[in-house]
Design a protein around this motif. Sequence first.
Motif, PDB file in Angstrom:
ATOM      1  N   HIS A 115       0.847  -1.429   0.160  1.00 53.97           N
ATOM      2  CA  HIS A 115      -0.024  -0.062   0.060  1.00 53.97           C
ATOM      3  C   HIS A 115       0.988   1.370  -0.132  1.00 53.97           C
ATOM      4  CE1 HIS A 115      -3.590  -2.416   0.670  1.00 53.97           C
ATOM      5  NE2 HIS A 115      -2.935  -3.014   1.580  1.00 53.97           N
ATOM      6  N   PHE A 116       1.767   1.133   1.030  1.00 48.18           N
ATOM      7  CA  PHE A 116       2.594   2.640   1.030  1.00 48.18           C
ATOM      8  C   PHE A 116       3.903   2.559   0.087  1.00 48.18           C
ATOM      9  CE2 PHE A 116       0.476   2.228   5.175  1.00 48.18           C
ATOM     10  CZ  PHE A 116      -0.060   3.620   5.179  1.00 48.18           C
ATOM     11  N   TRP A 117       3.988   3.715  -0.616  1.00 51.07           N
ATOM     12  CA  TRP A 117       5.063   3.755  -1.384  1.00 51.07           C
ATOM     13  C   TRP A 117       5.162   2.704  -2.247  1.00 51.07           C
ATOM     14  CZ3 TRP A 117       8.981   5.750   2.623  1.00 51.07           C
ATOM     15  CH2 TRP A 117       8.543   6.947   3.243  1.00 51.07           C
ATOM     16  N   ALA A 118       4.274   2.197  -2.981  1.00 46.39           N
ATOM     17  CA  ALA A 118       4.204   0.955  -3.904  1.00 46.39           C
ATOM     18  C   ALA A 118       3.670   1.355  -5.116  1.00 46.39           C
ATOM     19  CB  ALA A 118       3.362  -0.010  -3.326  1.00 46.39           C
ATOM     20  N   LEU A 119       4.461   0.966  -6.400  1.00 45.99           N
ATOM     21  CA  LEU A 119       3.789   1.264  -7.596  1.00 45.99           C
ATOM     22  C   LEU A 119       2.682   0.456  -7.955  1.00 45.99           C
ATOM     23  CD1 LEU A 119       7.108   1.365  -9.654  1.00 45.99           C
ATOM     24  CD2 LEU A 119       5.608   3.187  -8.900  1.00 45.99           C
ATOM     25  N   ASP A 120       2.462  -0.656  -7.150  1.00 39.96           N
ATOM     26  CA  ASP A 120       1.180  -1.666  -7.533  1.00 39.96           C
ATOM     27  C   ASP A 120      -0.154  -0.437  -7.321  1.00 39.96           C
ATOM     28  OD1 ASP A 120       2.579  -3.919  -7.731  1.00 39.96           O
ATOM     29  OD2 ASP A 120       2.233  -4.346  -5.580  1.00 39.96           O
ATOM     30  N   ARG A 121      -0.072   0.227  -6.468  1.00 40.94           N
ATOM     31  CA  ARG A 121      -1.084   1.332  -6.072  1.00 40.94           C
ATOM     32  C   ARG A 121      -1.391   2.016  -7.557  1.00 40.94           C
ATOM     33  NH1 ARG A 121      -1.332   6.033  -3.705  1.00 40.94           N
ATOM     34  NH2 ARG A 121       0.675   6.102  -2.900  1.00 40.94           N
ATOM     35  N   VAL A 122      -0.119   2.660  -7.966  1.00 38.18           N
ATOM     36  CA  VAL A 122      -0.276   3.494  -9.233  1.00 38.18           C
ATOM     37  C   VAL A 122      -1.017   2.838 -10.317  1.00 38.18           C
ATOM     38  CG1 VAL A 122       1.234   4.830 -10.898  1.00 38.18           C
ATOM     39  CG2 VAL A 122       1.699   4.771  -8.413  1.00 38.18           C
ATOM     40  N   PHE A 123      -0.590   1.597 -10.802  1.00 40.33           N
ATOM     41  CA  PHE A 123      -1.000   0.920 -11.765  1.00 40.33           C
ATOM     42  C   PHE A 123      -2.478   0.078 -11.559  1.00 40.33           C
ATOM     43  CE2 PHE A 123       3.763   0.800 -12.284  1.00 40.33           C
ATOM     44  CZ  PHE A 123       3.558   1.630 -13.671  1.00 40.33           C
TER      45      PHE A 123
END
Length: 134
Positions: A115-123
Amino acid sequence: MNSTAGMGVLVSRVVLGIVFFIHGLMKYQGGIENTMGFFDSLGIPGYMAYPVGGLEIIGGVCMVLGLGTRIFAAIFSIIMITAIGFAKLAMGFAGYELELILLAMSLHLLLAGSHFWALDRVFSNQAPPSTTSQ
Protein backbone atom coordinates in the motif's frame (compact mmCIF):
# COMPACT_ATOMS: atom_id res chain seq x y z
CA MET A 1 -5.09 -0.51 7.03
CA ASN A 2 -3.82 2.11 9.43
CA SER A 3 -0.59 3.97 8.80
CA THR A 4 1.40 2.02 11.39
CA ALA A 5 0.43 -1.34 9.88
CA GLY A 6 1.10 0.01 6.40
CA MET A 7 4.58 1.12 7.41
CA GLY A 8 5.20 -2.36 8.84
CA VAL A 9 4.25 -3.89 5.49
CA LEU A 10 6.56 -1.41 3.76
CA VAL A 11 9.49 -2.41 5.98
CA SER A 12 8.83 -6.12 5.33
CA ARG A 13 8.52 -5.53 1.59
CA VAL A 14 11.76 -3.56 1.31
CA VAL A 15 13.79 -5.93 3.49
CA LEU A 16 12.47 -9.00 1.66
CA GLY A 17 13.25 -7.38 -1.68
CA ILE A 18 16.81 -6.55 -0.65
CA VAL A 19 17.44 -10.06 0.70
CA PHE A 20 16.19 -11.77 -2.46
CA PHE A 21 18.01 -9.32 -4.73
CA ILE A 22 21.31 -10.04 -2.97
CA HIS A 23 20.72 -13.80 -2.96
CA GLY A 24 19.99 -13.73 -6.69
CA LEU A 25 23.04 -11.61 -7.37
CA MET A 26 25.23 -13.99 -5.37
CA LYS A 27 24.09 -16.90 -7.54
CA TYR A 28 25.59 -15.18 -10.57
CA GLN A 29 28.60 -13.53 -8.92
CA GLY A 30 29.73 -16.77 -7.31
CA GLY A 31 29.61 -18.46 -10.69
CA ILE A 32 26.25 -19.72 -11.84
CA GLU A 33 27.94 -23.05 -12.58
CA ASN A 34 28.42 -23.56 -8.84
CA THR A 35 24.72 -22.93 -8.24
CA MET A 36 23.85 -25.29 -11.09
CA GLY A 37 26.02 -27.99 -9.49
CA PHE A 38 24.38 -27.42 -6.12
CA PHE A 39 20.91 -27.68 -7.67
CA ASP A 40 21.93 -30.90 -9.45
CA SER A 41 23.19 -32.36 -6.16
CA LEU A 42 19.74 -31.75 -4.67
CA GLY A 43 17.95 -33.44 -7.53
CA ILE A 44 16.80 -30.14 -9.03
CA PRO A 45 17.75 -29.62 -12.68
CA GLY A 46 20.86 -27.42 -12.76
CA TYR A 47 19.48 -25.14 -15.44
CA MET A 48 16.88 -23.95 -12.90
CA ALA A 49 19.65 -21.85 -11.33
CA TYR A 50 19.22 -19.33 -14.16
CA PRO A 51 15.49 -18.59 -13.73
CA VAL A 52 15.66 -18.80 -9.93
CA GLY A 53 18.56 -16.33 -9.77
CA GLY A 54 16.91 -14.08 -12.32
CA LEU A 55 13.59 -14.11 -10.51
CA GLU A 56 15.33 -13.31 -7.25
CA ILE A 57 17.12 -10.32 -8.81
CA ILE A 58 14.15 -8.96 -10.76
CA GLY A 59 11.67 -9.83 -8.02
CA GLY A 60 13.87 -8.23 -5.39
CA VAL A 61 13.98 -4.93 -7.26
CA CYS A 62 10.25 -5.06 -7.98
CA MET A 63 9.51 -5.90 -4.34
CA VAL A 64 11.46 -2.85 -3.13
CA LEU A 65 9.53 -0.69 -5.62
CA GLY A 66 6.23 -2.31 -4.67
CA LEU A 67 5.61 -3.51 -8.22
CA GLY A 68 3.98 -6.91 -8.62
CA THR A 69 4.26 -7.44 -4.89
CA ARG A 70 1.75 -10.30 -4.64
CA ILE A 71 3.11 -12.04 -7.73
CA PHE A 72 6.71 -11.96 -6.53
CA ALA A 73 5.65 -12.85 -2.98
CA ALA A 74 4.04 -16.00 -4.41
CA ILE A 75 7.18 -16.80 -6.42
CA PHE A 76 9.40 -16.22 -3.37
CA SER A 77 7.11 -18.49 -1.34
CA ILE A 78 7.55 -21.30 -3.87
CA ILE A 79 11.32 -20.78 -3.89
CA MET A 80 11.44 -20.95 -0.07
CA ILE A 81 9.21 -24.03 0.16
CA THR A 82 11.47 -25.73 -2.38
CA ALA A 83 14.63 -24.65 -0.55
CA ILE A 84 13.31 -25.93 2.77
CA GLY A 85 12.05 -29.19 1.30
CA PHE A 86 15.03 -30.06 -0.87
CA ALA A 87 18.02 -28.51 0.89
CA LYS A 88 17.39 -27.40 4.44
CA LEU A 89 14.85 -29.64 6.18
CA ALA A 90 17.33 -32.44 6.89
CA MET A 91 19.56 -29.95 8.72
CA GLY A 92 16.98 -29.37 11.43
CA PHE A 93 15.50 -26.08 12.52
CA ALA A 94 18.84 -24.25 12.56
CA GLY A 95 19.25 -25.20 8.90
CA TYR A 96 15.98 -23.74 7.68
CA GLU A 97 15.10 -20.97 10.13
CA LEU A 98 16.09 -18.16 7.72
CA GLU A 99 14.11 -19.73 4.88
CA LEU A 100 11.12 -20.12 7.21
CA ILE A 101 11.27 -16.41 8.11
CA LEU A 102 11.53 -15.45 4.43
CA LEU A 103 8.60 -17.76 3.66
CA ALA A 104 6.50 -16.13 6.40
CA MET A 105 7.37 -12.65 5.12
CA SER A 106 6.51 -13.69 1.57
CA LEU A 107 3.17 -15.18 2.61
CA HIS A 108 2.37 -12.06 4.61
CA LEU A 109 2.97 -9.86 1.57
CA LEU A 110 1.05 -12.26 -0.65
CA LEU A 111 -1.97 -11.84 1.63
CA ALA A 112 -1.55 -8.18 2.61
CA GLY A 113 -0.40 -6.73 -0.68
CA SER A 114 1.36 -3.43 -0.84
CA HIS A 115 0.00 0.00 0.00
CA PHE A 116 2.56 2.57 1.04
CA TRP A 117 5.13 3.84 -1.44
CA ALA A 118 4.21 1.10 -3.87
CA LEU A 119 3.95 1.22 -7.64
CA ASP A 120 1.24 -1.46 -7.40
CA ARG A 121 -1.14 1.24 -6.20
CA VAL A 122 -0.31 3.51 -9.14
CA PHE A 123 -1.01 0.83 -11.74
CA SER A 124 -4.14 -0.54 -10.08
CA ASN A 125 -5.90 2.83 -9.67
CA GLN A 126 -6.30 2.27 -5.92
CA ALA A 127 -7.08 5.23 -3.74
CA PRO A 128 -4.24 6.31 -1.46
CA PRO A 129 -4.21 4.31 1.77
CA SER A 130 -6.14 5.71 4.68
CA THR A 131 -4.05 7.18 7.45
CA THR A 132 -6.74 6.84 10.07
CA SER A 133 -5.97 4.72 13.07
CA GLN A 134 -8.16 1.69 13.71
